[in-house]
Design a protein around this motif. Sequence first.
Motif, PDB file in Angstrom:
ATOM      1  N   GLY A  16       0.827  -1.217   0.000  1.00  0.00           N
ATOM      2  CA  GLY A  16       0.000   0.000   0.000  1.00  0.00           C
ATOM      3  C   GLY A  16       0.851   1.254   0.000  1.00  0.00           C
ATOM      4  N   ILE A  17       0.601   2.135   0.966  1.00  0.00           N
ATOM      5  CA  ILE A  17       1.373   3.391   1.027  1.00  0.00           C
ATOM      6  C   ILE A  17       2.750   3.186   1.656  1.00  0.00           C
ATOM      7  N   GLY A  18       3.034   1.958   2.128  1.00  0.00           N
ATOM      8  CA  GLY A  18       4.336   1.699   2.769  1.00  0.00           C
ATOM      9  C   GLY A  18       5.518   2.201   1.948  1.00  0.00           C
ATOM     10  N   LEU A  59      -3.611   9.515  11.962  1.00  0.00           N
ATOM     11  CA  LEU A  59      -2.712   8.361  12.098  1.00  0.00           C
ATOM     12  C   LEU A  59      -1.410   8.627  11.342  1.00  0.00           C
ATOM     13  N   GLY A  60      -1.493   9.452  10.325  1.00  0.00           N
ATOM     14  CA  GLY A  60      -0.330   9.781   9.494  1.00  0.00           C
ATOM     15  C   GLY A  60       0.731  10.603  10.216  1.00  0.00           C
ATOM     16  N   MET A  61       0.480  10.942  11.480  1.00  0.00           N
ATOM     17  CA  MET A  61       1.436  11.752  12.249  1.00  0.00           C
ATOM     18  C   MET A  61       2.149  10.951  13.339  1.00  0.00           C
ATOM     19  N   PRO A  81       5.866   3.749  11.102  1.00  0.00           N
ATOM     20  CA  PRO A  81       4.709   4.569  11.462  1.00  0.00           C
ATOM     21  C   PRO A  81       3.658   3.679  12.099  1.00  0.00           C
ATOM     22  N   VAL A  82       2.774   4.280  12.897  1.00  0.00           N
ATOM     23  CA  VAL A  82       1.741   3.481  13.566  1.00  0.00           C
ATOM     24  C   VAL A  82       0.652   3.044  12.572  1.00  0.00           C
ATOM     25  N   HIS A  83       0.470   3.848  11.509  1.00  0.00           N
ATOM     26  CA  HIS A  83      -0.636   3.554  10.585  1.00  0.00           C
ATOM     27  C   HIS A  83      -0.398   2.285   9.759  1.00  0.00           C
ATOM     28  N   ASP A 102      -6.937   2.607   0.685  1.00  0.00           N
ATOM     29  CA  ASP A 102      -7.850   3.590   0.069  1.00  0.00           C
ATOM     30  C   ASP A 102      -7.126   4.756  -0.600  1.00  0.00           C
ATOM     31  N   ILE A 103      -5.883   5.036  -0.199  1.00  0.00           N
ATOM     32  CA  ILE A 103      -5.173   6.169  -0.822  1.00  0.00           C
ATOM     33  C   ILE A 103      -3.846   5.739  -1.467  1.00  0.00           C
ATOM     34  N   ALA A 104      -3.574   4.428  -1.478  1.00  0.00           N
ATOM     35  CA  ALA A 104      -2.274   3.962  -1.995  1.00  0.00           C
ATOM     36  C   ALA A 104      -2.089   4.323  -3.465  1.00  0.00           C
ATOM     37  N   GLY A 107      -0.177   9.373  -4.204  1.00  0.00           N
ATOM     38  CA  GLY A 107       0.658  10.496  -3.760  1.00  0.00           C
ATOM     39  C   GLY A 107       0.019  11.307  -2.647  1.00  0.00           C
ATOM     40  N   LYS A 108      -0.970  10.702  -1.950  1.00  0.00           N
ATOM     41  CA  LYS A 108      -1.697  11.455  -0.912  1.00  0.00           C
ATOM     42  C   LYS A 108      -1.209  11.145   0.495  1.00  0.00           C
ATOM     43  N   ALA A 109      -0.401  10.090   0.638  1.00  0.00           N
ATOM     44  CA  ALA A 109      -0.030   9.627   1.981  1.00  0.00           C
ATOM     45  C   ALA A 109       0.801  10.675   2.723  1.00  0.00           C
ATOM     46  N   ASN A 110       0.514  10.809   3.988  1.00  0.00           N
ATOM     47  CA  ASN A 110       1.286  11.703   4.848  1.00  0.00           C
ATOM     48  C   ASN A 110       2.568  10.970   5.273  1.00  0.00           C
ATOM     49  N   PRO A 111       3.746  11.476   4.910  1.00  0.00           N
ATOM     50  CA  PRO A 111       4.986  10.767   5.249  1.00  0.00           C
ATOM     51  C   PRO A 111       5.552  11.153   6.620  1.00  0.00           C
ATOM     52  N   ALA A 153      -3.555  15.608   2.642  1.00  0.00           N
ATOM     53  CA  ALA A 153      -5.020  15.647   2.722  1.00  0.00           C
ATOM     54  C   ALA A 153      -5.570  15.257   4.106  1.00  0.00           C
ATOM     55  N   ASP A 154      -4.900  14.306   4.769  1.00  0.00           N
ATOM     56  CA  ASP A 154      -5.417  13.821   6.054  1.00  0.00           C
ATOM     57  C   ASP A 154      -5.406  14.881   7.151  1.00  0.00           C
ATOM     58  N   ILE A 155      -4.555  15.914   7.011  1.00  0.00           N
ATOM     59  CA  ILE A 155      -4.487  16.944   8.057  1.00  0.00           C
ATOM     60  C   ILE A 155      -4.855  18.324   7.496  1.00  0.00           C
TER      61      ILE A 155
HETATM   62  N1  LIG Z   1       1.844  -1.877  11.039  1.00  0.00           N
HETATM   63  C1  LIG Z   1       1.132  -2.202   9.959  1.00  0.00           C
HETATM   64  O1  LIG Z   1       1.692  -2.552   8.926  1.00  0.00           O
HETATM   65  C2  LIG Z   1      -0.358  -2.117  10.014  1.00  0.00           C
HETATM   66  C3  LIG Z   1      -0.995  -1.413  11.030  1.00  0.00           C
HETATM   67  C4  LIG Z   1      -2.386  -1.283  10.964  1.00  0.00           C
HETATM   68  C5  LIG Z   1      -3.100  -1.867   9.918  1.00  0.00           C
HETATM   69  N2  LIG Z   1      -2.424  -2.584   8.971  1.00  0.00           N
HETATM   70  C6  LIG Z   1      -3.108  -3.147   7.794  1.00  0.00           C
HETATM   71  O2  LIG Z   1      -3.334  -2.076   6.870  1.00  0.00           O
HETATM   72  C7  LIG Z   1      -4.520  -2.359   6.112  1.00  0.00           C
HETATM   73  C8  LIG Z   1      -5.479  -1.169   6.213  1.00  0.00           C
HETATM   74  O3  LIG Z   1      -5.883  -1.050   7.563  1.00  0.00           O
HETATM   75  P1  LIG Z   1      -6.796   0.124   8.123  1.00  0.00           P
HETATM   76  O4  LIG Z   1      -7.528   0.776   6.997  1.00  0.00           O
HETATM   77  O5  LIG Z   1      -7.542  -0.406   9.277  1.00  0.00           O
HETATM   78  O6  LIG Z   1      -5.755   1.166   8.768  1.00  0.00           O
HETATM   79  P2  LIG Z   1      -4.837   2.241   8.058  1.00  0.00           P
HETATM   80  O7  LIG Z   1      -3.984   2.834   9.104  1.00  0.00           O
HETATM   81  O8  LIG Z   1      -4.159   1.683   6.881  1.00  0.00           O
HETATM   82  O9  LIG Z   1      -5.869   3.384   7.527  1.00  0.00           O
HETATM   83  C9  LIG Z   1      -6.866   3.965   8.376  1.00  0.00           C
HETATM   84  C10 LIG Z   1      -7.282   5.313   7.768  1.00  0.00           C
HETATM   85  O10 LIG Z   1      -6.235   6.254   7.964  1.00  0.00           O
HETATM   86  C11 LIG Z   1      -5.755   6.765   6.720  1.00  0.00           C
HETATM   87  N3  LIG Z   1      -4.289   6.821   6.794  1.00  0.00           N
HETATM   88  C12 LIG Z   1      -3.463   5.905   7.364  1.00  0.00           C
HETATM   89  N4  LIG Z   1      -2.198   6.285   7.218  1.00  0.00           N
HETATM   90  C13 LIG Z   1      -2.199   7.445   6.547  1.00  0.00           C
HETATM   91  C14 LIG Z   1      -1.183   8.318   6.082  1.00  0.00           C
HETATM   92  N5  LIG Z   1       0.123   8.094   6.278  1.00  0.00           N
HETATM   93  N6  LIG Z   1      -1.546   9.431   5.396  1.00  0.00           N
HETATM   94  C15 LIG Z   1      -2.854   9.700   5.187  1.00  0.00           C
HETATM   95  N7  LIG Z   1      -3.858   8.926   5.618  1.00  0.00           N
HETATM   96  C16 LIG Z   1      -3.536   7.796   6.282  1.00  0.00           C
HETATM   97  C17 LIG Z   1      -6.215   5.766   5.661  1.00  0.00           C
HETATM   98  O11 LIG Z   1      -6.353   6.397   4.410  1.00  0.00           O
HETATM   99  C18 LIG Z   1      -7.502   5.259   6.247  1.00  0.00           C
HETATM  100  O12 LIG Z   1      -8.566   6.135   5.917  1.00  0.00           O
HETATM  101  C19 LIG Z   1      -5.089  -3.648   6.700  1.00  0.00           C
HETATM  102  O13 LIG Z   1      -4.682  -4.710   5.891  1.00  0.00           O
HETATM  103  C20 LIG Z   1      -4.466  -3.736   8.081  1.00  0.00           C
HETATM  104  O14 LIG Z   1      -4.376  -5.038   8.557  1.00  0.00           O
HETATM  105  C21 LIG Z   1      -1.074  -2.701   8.973  1.00  0.00           C
END
Ligand SMILES: NC(=O)c1ccc[n+]([C@@H]2O[C@H](COP(=O)([O-])OP(=O)(O)OC[C@H]3O[C@@H](n4cnc5c(N)ncnc54)[C@H](O)[C@@H]3O)[C@@H](O)[C@H]2O)c1
Length: 366
Positions: free
Chosen positions: A12-14, A256-258, A273-275, A280-282, A285-289, A328-330
């Motif tokens: 995804g956005i990783g 979560l992007g922070m 990162p904790v997220h 949904d945004i992978a 180019g929208k991910a918050n780094p 976009a997230d913030i």
């Molecule tokens: N450590 C990890 O790798 C980890 C942690 C949590 C969830 N997951 C996995 O990720 C997938 C998606 O999970 P989820 O949707 O519950 O959680 P998520 O953290 O991926 O996303 C939750 C919401 O926060 C937004 N978001 C997250 N990080 C962002 C960022 N950096 N910039 C902007 N917006 C951001 C997303 O667009 C989404 O709307 C699942 O497969 C889940 O198992 C992985």
Amino acid sequence: MNLKIALLPGDGIGPEVVNAAVEVMKIAAEKFNTTLTLNEYLVGGCSYDKFGTPLTEETLSACYDSDAVLLGAVGGTKWENLSQNLKPEAALLKLRKALGLYNNIRPAKVYSALLSSSTLKPEVLEGTDIIILRELTGDVYFGEPRGYDDEKGWNTMIYYREEVVRMARYAFELAMTRDKRVVSVDKANVLDCSQFWRKIVHEIHKDYPEVTLSDMYVDNAAMQIVRNPKQFDIILTQNLFGDILSDIAAMITGSLGMLPSASLGSKYALYEPVHGSAPDIAGQGKANPLATISSVAMMFYHSFKMYKAAELIEAAISKTLDSGYRTADIYSPGSVLVSTAQMRDAVIDNFNKIYDEQVVGETAHQ
Ligand SMILES: NC(=O)c1ccc[n+]([C@@H]2O[C@H](COP(=O)([O-])OP(=O)(O)OC[C@H]3O[C@@H](n4cnc5c(N)ncnc54)[C@H](O)[C@@H]3O)[C@@H](O)[C@H]2O)c1
């Protein structure tokens, strides 16, 4: 100094956030006369697609052989129906266990420029600076027996003395460098395992009389974090409760992007990162780094003891937010909407400026 770092961008956005953070890492290392050897490995869903497993021996050995690991995120809908041990998320649990990463440090602090980004009131948030210490290799995630059949599902919540002792010690040591306050969060009114946790935490506390220790049930803690987050300095808690509380604490920072994190063991360290992988945004180019960039700051601090580099990365993030840059997230009306790459470039630009002012400037004055 020469440092070897294993990069595990994941799914995804990783890859997007890791790429951005690596550029910041390179600039910081160069400024502080450090050479980096960066090697990239697959983990999670992309690893399953190529090798049939979310974590290969090659990736694991690379982590053993590195000074630190930077991970992006894993997972996505594509792999949701795989069996539990083949799911991308299984790689995280295996990595934590194999590297002995028992101590997950999750700071949740408010950047003043983001006070209005949270759904919580600015006056409730202002000045909040919490560190959540989540035990990471025990509890229901690893306890045996576990499983399910047609009639029931079961997991085992278990903690061993040593697992609680090392976390409690870390919490009290850290408290001595901060506000000398620890809140230990458990569910001791219902769970035997939590009663044990509480007993051991209090035993260890006797060695740190200057630190104020209080206990809180996890349901109350969830409410208190959003009601009055400033009451907390360090929250020490079990794996399961820390998982949930740290996502609640994400609302303090606005997204979560922070939220960055460090997972430390006695020998290895992993930063991420904790997220999650935010499918949904992978790829847009929208991910918050910033959470990943801030995780790099934690890497410089905890693994490399490069305190000034860590401080400057954090300062560059603050300055970038102060200048109104927002992914976009913030985003809020009146600020400047930027992409992942634009946010990265702004942080690098500010890092260079602050470095010139603080480090080069100071040297010139001597
Ligand atoms: N450590 C990890 O790798 C980890 C942690 C949590 C969830 N997951 C996995 O990720 C997938 C998606 O999970 P989820 O949707 O519950 O959680 P998520 O953290 O991926 O996303 C939750 C919401 O926060 C937004 N978001 C997250 N990080 C962002 C960022 N950096 N910039 C902007 N917006 C951001 C997303 O667009 C989404 O709307 C699942 O497969 C889940 O198992 C992985």
